[in-house]
Structure formats: structure tokens, C-alpha cells
Design an enzyme around this catalytic site. Structure first.
Site, PDB file in Angstrom:
ATOM      1  N   SER A  48     -30.589  15.497  17.012  1.00  0.00           N
ATOM      2  CA  SER A  48     -31.530  15.809  18.102  1.00  0.00           C
ATOM      3  C   SER A  48     -31.647  14.643  19.078  1.00  0.00           C
ATOM      4  CB  SER A  48     -32.900  16.190  17.546  1.00  0.00           C
ATOM      5  OG  SER A  48     -33.434  15.144  16.786  1.00  0.00           O
ATOM      6  N   HIS A  49     -31.067  13.492  18.760  1.00  0.00           N
ATOM      7  CA  HIS A  49     -31.072  12.368  19.712  1.00  0.00           C
ATOM      8  C   HIS A  49     -29.664  11.917  20.079  1.00  0.00           C
ATOM      9  CE1 HIS A  49     -35.205  12.372  18.253  1.00  0.00           C
ATOM     10  NE2 HIS A  49     -35.446  12.135  19.512  1.00  0.00           N
ATOM     11  N   GLU A 189     -36.181  18.693  17.487  1.00  0.00           N
ATOM     12  CA  GLU A 189     -35.768  19.540  16.356  1.00  0.00           C
ATOM     13  C   GLU A 189     -36.227  20.977  16.585  1.00  0.00           C
ATOM     14  OE1 GLU A 189     -33.977  18.419  13.916  1.00  0.00           O
ATOM     15  OE2 GLU A 189     -34.290  16.256  13.899  1.00  0.00           O
TER      16      GLU A 189
HETATM   17  P1  NDP Z   1     -37.705  13.394   9.580  1.00  0.00           P
HETATM   18  O1  NDP Z   1     -38.872  14.202   9.117  1.00  0.00           O
HETATM   19  O2  NDP Z   1     -36.374  14.032   9.527  1.00  0.00           O
HETATM   20  O3  NDP Z   1     -37.612  12.045   8.747  1.00  0.00           O
HETATM   21  C1  NDP Z   1     -38.672  11.144   8.730  1.00  0.00           C
HETATM   22  C2  NDP Z   1     -38.351   9.994   7.810  1.00  0.00           C
HETATM   23  O4  NDP Z   1     -38.398  10.444   6.460  1.00  0.00           O
HETATM   24  C3  NDP Z   1     -36.964   9.400   8.016  1.00  0.00           C
HETATM   25  O5  NDP Z   1     -37.042   8.022   7.851  1.00  0.00           O
HETATM   26  C4  NDP Z   1     -36.146  10.064   6.918  1.00  0.00           C
HETATM   27  O6  NDP Z   1     -35.026   9.276   6.493  1.00  0.00           O
HETATM   28  C5  NDP Z   1     -37.162  10.163   5.822  1.00  0.00           C
HETATM   29  N1  NDP Z   1     -36.905  11.277   4.914  1.00  0.00           N
HETATM   30  C6  NDP Z   1     -36.583  12.561   5.234  1.00  0.00           C
HETATM   31  N2  NDP Z   1     -36.453  13.285   4.131  1.00  0.00           N
HETATM   32  C7  NDP Z   1     -36.679  12.447   3.088  1.00  0.00           C
HETATM   33  C8  NDP Z   1     -36.683  12.614   1.673  1.00  0.00           C
HETATM   34  N3  NDP Z   1     -36.418  13.793   1.113  1.00  0.00           N
HETATM   35  N4  NDP Z   1     -36.983  11.534   0.922  1.00  0.00           N
HETATM   36  C9  NDP Z   1     -37.254  10.329   1.480  1.00  0.00           C
HETATM   37  N5  NDP Z   1     -37.253  10.110   2.799  1.00  0.00           N
HETATM   38  C10 NDP Z   1     -36.978  11.162   3.593  1.00  0.00           C
HETATM   39  O7  NDP Z   1     -37.958  12.835  11.071  1.00  0.00           O
HETATM   40  P2  NDP Z   1     -38.794  13.488  12.267  1.00  0.00           P
HETATM   41  O8  NDP Z   1     -38.329  14.889  12.428  1.00  0.00           O
HETATM   42  O9  NDP Z   1     -40.238  13.244  12.060  1.00  0.00           O
HETATM   43  O10 NDP Z   1     -38.307  12.613  13.510  1.00  0.00           O
HETATM   44  C11 NDP Z   1     -36.980  12.743  13.974  1.00  0.00           C
HETATM   45  C12 NDP Z   1     -36.678  11.690  15.010  1.00  0.00           C
HETATM   46  O11 NDP Z   1     -37.289  12.000  16.251  1.00  0.00           O
HETATM   47  C13 NDP Z   1     -37.099  10.270  14.692  1.00  0.00           C
HETATM   48  O12 NDP Z   1     -35.933   9.486  14.785  1.00  0.00           O
HETATM   49  C14 NDP Z   1     -38.082   9.899  15.789  1.00  0.00           C
HETATM   50  O13 NDP Z   1     -38.025   8.534  16.211  1.00  0.00           O
HETATM   51  C15 NDP Z   1     -37.623  10.785  16.911  1.00  0.00           C
HETATM   52  N6  NDP Z   1     -38.656  11.020  17.919  1.00  0.00           N
HETATM   53  C16 NDP Z   1     -38.565  10.356  19.121  1.00  0.00           C
HETATM   54  C17 NDP Z   1     -39.521  10.567  20.106  1.00  0.00           C
HETATM   55  C18 NDP Z   1     -39.472   9.833  21.390  1.00  0.00           C
HETATM   56  O14 NDP Z   1     -40.359  10.035  22.222  1.00  0.00           O
HETATM   57  N7  NDP Z   1     -38.526   8.973  21.650  1.00  0.00           N
HETATM   58  C19 NDP Z   1     -40.615  11.515  19.892  1.00  0.00           C
HETATM   59  C20 NDP Z   1     -40.644  12.078  18.580  1.00  0.00           C
HETATM   60  C21 NDP Z   1     -39.680  11.856  17.639  1.00  0.00           C
HETATM   61  P3  NDP Z   1     -33.513   9.764   6.856  1.00  0.00           P
HETATM   62  O15 NDP Z   1     -33.357   9.447   8.332  1.00  0.00           O
HETATM   63  O16 NDP Z   1     -32.632   8.976   5.973  1.00  0.00           O
HETATM   64  O17 NDP Z   1     -33.445  11.239   6.593  1.00  0.00           O
END
Ligand code: NDP
Length: 336
Positions: A48-49, A189
Site C-alpha cells: 500500500s506504500h 489498505e
Molecule cells: P499492520 O497492521 O499491517 O502492522 C502493524 C505492525 O504490526 C507492523 O509492525 C507489523 O509487522 C506488526 N504485525 C502485523 N501482524 C503481526 C503479527 N501477527 N505478530 C506480530 N506483529 C505483527 O499495519 P497498518 O495497517 O496499521 O499500517 C500499514 C502502514 O501504513 C504502516 O507502514 C504505516 O506507517 C502506514 N501509514 C502511513 C500513513 C501516512 O500518513 N504516511 C498513514 C497511516 C498508515 P510486519 O510489518 O512485519 O508485518
């Protein structure tokens, strides 16, 4: 619904992003920095990024909300506090200039922070904190955005999707990297789910009439909810404060009022903190934290945050990218 994809190498992803940005007036420095951000997102499976954001990056340049030639200005306010004026440019350029200064100061004094202003952030936050952790420091960062998220109990949006990133260094190992939106799901997402016709979990957001729905397209038109009820809502509030008044920038609703409403990231702020565990604790905590992470890893069913991306990174091969997206970006590149 099956989505048609095409395989594309990381080098070709970088070239496609970079040449398209250059076509729309980005200078070499901005094109390189943004193309790198997009490529490492595709590499790590943060789709998504990745290339998904290129149309938005291009529209930001086309509508002149973003200056693709901006050169950030950095003021060292105190030995450990930096203020970076991104001059309306894309955030990766501000990071390119400010992170090395932040890291150097935190290594010397134990802590350092940078207030990024007038920046357009359109990416994941892990690249910033991972760079800090790779230098042996702990990184923490927050960004707010447009008001798409209602506080717990409400149906009116006031928070951005408000992500926060945190990374902890590990000698000889990948850092622990937590990077998450405080919205139940990042808007990118939800948009991808809407594009691909997938449902999202109940609790992700509300329709325009304020009803819970699993229909991603309805949520894009309606409102997102914070993760974890009132607790996630409280963290979203903290991110809103750190990314706005803490760094001399706007709350999400003010960001929206200043935005030209064209596609592409709105102007806002970013808070970044770097901390040295060795200087703060007076100890080298590597062995202690390694023992903790070994114990954590041994728990069946659990994995460390960041591990999915780091595993994806080991694959140096091509990435399967949405075919319609590649076609759209090539049209941008070739029809300018
Ligand atoms: P996720 O819910 O996919 O993941 C959140 C965190 O939890 C990550 O560090 C991920 O690690 C970890 N994680 C996920 N599943 C597990 C698991 N089963 N066990 C342990 N850890 C886990 O992320 P979001 O959907 O909340 O966010 C997605 C992205 O969107 C982020 O990178 C965020 O910075 C970005 N974003 C940017 C914005 C902007 O304005 N620039 C605004 C909003 C979001 P892993 O990566 O290894 O899966």
C-alpha cells in the site's frame, strides 16, 4: 475477485517510479528519494506504500501542492533539537538531510529529536525508524494526516489514520520494528481492498450513515475507526498532538483546511525521536534484550513485529504488481 498481476524486478520498479517522477518536474534528488521509498516498500511487501502511491505522488506534483525541487532547511535549535523545514517537498528528502544529524546528536548526547514541518508524507514510517535502529539507537516517530478517523464512541472524523513507528536495535540481527496506523486499518489498505473487491473486518469503519460495515468502498466514503476501541483512540490522540503542536504543525483537521483537495499527500508535520539505550541505561543491554526476544520467539504462534517484512526482503526476485496499476503509471510516464 482475482487481480491480474505482472512480475517486475526491483530495479524496474525503481526506474519506473524515478522516470515518472522526473517527467512531472521532480528534480533528481526528489525522484531518487521517492523512488527508493516506493521500491523498498514493494521489496518488503508494504504494497500500500509502493507503486500504488505513484499516481498520488504525481498528482501532488501536477497540482503544485508539492514542490518536487524543494531543498529542506535544517536549524539546530539546541545541541539535540533540530527543526527541519521541508519547504513543501516530499518527506523522504527531509529524512535524507535530517536523519544523519539526528543520529549523530543522539549518539553523542543520548537523545535527539527532529521536528519536521511543511512536509508531504505519503509512505510507511518504518524506513525512518529502521535507519535509526541500524545506527544502534531506538527510534520513535509519528505522523498525522487528514481527518478520516472518528474517536471512540463518535461518528465524526477528527484524527488522521495517525501512524507511529518504533524500532529497537539488535546487534547482528534485524531490529524490532513496529509500524502501525492507529486507525483499525490504514486508508491505503482499505482503498486496495475496495479496488480489489475484498471485504474488511467489521469494526474497521462506518458507512456514510454511521453504520458498521465490511464493505471497504463504503468505508472509503464514510469514516474509519481507531483500533482497539477507547485505547487505540487515546493513542491516536497522542499521535495527533505529537505530530501537530509538538512540532509546530497542523492538527489533521487544520491540514485538511489548508489542502487543495487534489489527490496526493497533504502538507503536515512529523515528530522523530532517537534515543541511545546504552547512554540512558549506562549499560550494554544487548544480551538482556536478546534473551527476551529469544523467549518471545519461542512462544508458539507469536512473531516479532517487522519479521514479515524482513523475511520478504530476503527475496531478491521480481514482485507481482497489480497489472492495471503498472498500466496507469506507464500512461502517466508516456503521456506527459
Ligand atoms: P499492520 O497492521 O499491517 O502492522 C502493524 C505492525 O504490526 C507492523 O509492525 C507489523 O509487522 C506488526 N504485525 C502485523 N501482524 C503481526 C503479527 N501477527 N505478530 C506480530 N506483529 C505483527 O499495519 P497498518 O495497517 O496499521 O499500517 C500499514 C502502514 O501504513 C504502516 O507502514 C504505516 O506507517 C502506514 N501509514 C502511513 C500513513 C501516512 O500518513 N504516511 C498513514 C497511516 C498508515 P510486519 O510489518 O512485519 O508485518
Amino acid at each position: 475477485m482475482t487481480t491480474s498481476t505482472i512480475d517486475i524486478s526491483l530495479t524496474d520498479i525503481y526506474d519506473l517510479a524515478q522516470t515518472t517522477l522526473l517527467k512531472y518536474g521532480a528534480n533528481q534528488e526528489t525522484a531518487n528519494a521517492v523512488a527508493n521509498t516506493v521500491t523498498i516498500a514493494e521489496r518488503d511487501g508494504s504494497i500500500s506504500h509502493g507503486l500504488f502511491r505513484i499516481p498520488g505522488y504525481i498528482n501532488g506534483l501536477k497540482s503544485k501542492k508539492v514542490d518536487g525541487t524543494a531543498k529542506p532547511e535544517i536549524e539546530q535549535v539546541t545541541p539535540i533539537i533540530f527543526r527541519c523545514n521541508a519547504k513543501n517537498g516530499y518527506a523522504p528528502v527531509a529524512h535524507h538531510y535530517s536523519l544523519p544529524l539526528l543520529i549523530e546528536a543522539a549518539k553523542k548526547f543520548g537523545l535527539a529529536a527532529v521536528a519536521i514541518q511543511n512536509s508531504h508524507h505519503f509512505a510507511a514510517l518504518w524506513p525512518e525508524v529502521e535507519q535509526i535502529a541500524e545506527a544502534g539507537l531506538v527510534g520513535l516517530t509519528t505522523v498525522s494526516y487528514l481527518p478520516w478517523v472518528a474517536p471512540a464512541g463518535g461518528t465524526t472524523p477528527i484524527f488522521g489514520t495517525n501512524p507511529m513507528g518504533f524500532a529497537w536495535p539488535r546487534a547482528g540481527n534485524n531490529p524490532i520494528v513496529i509500524d502501525m496506523a492507529t486507525a483499525s486499518m490504514a486508508m491505503g489498505e482499505v482503498m486496495i481492498a475496495a479496488r480489489d473487491g475484498h471485504e474488511v473486518p467489521l469494526g474497521t469503519g462506518l458507512s456514510t450513515s454511521g453504520e458498521l460495515t465490511t464493505d471497504a468502498a463504503e468505508i472509503v466514503k464514510g469514516v474509519l475507526l481507531p483500533f482497539g476501541g477507547h485505547k487505540g483512540s487515546a493513542i491516536a490522540l497522542m499521535v495527533e498532538l505529537l505530530s501537530g503542536p509538538m512540532v509546530g504543525e497542523t492538527f489533521s483537521y487544520e491540514t485538511q483546511a489548508n489542502d487543495n483537495a487534489e489527490e496526493g499527500p497533504a502538507r503536515g508535520g512529523q515528530f522523530i525521536l532517537a534515543m541511545s539505550p546504552n547512554i540512558l541505561s549506562g549499560k550494554n543491554s544487548n544480551n538482556q534484550t536478546d534473551r527476551f526476544f529469544e523467549k518471545y520467539d519461542a512462544i508458539k504462534g507469536a512473531r516479532l513485529p517487522g519479521a514479515r517484512r524482513h523475511k520478504n526482503r530476503e527475496d531478491k526476485g521480481p514482485r507481482a504488481v497489480n497489472a492495471a496499476l503498472i498500466k496507469t503509471i506507464k500512461q502517466f510516464r508516456d503521456n506527459n
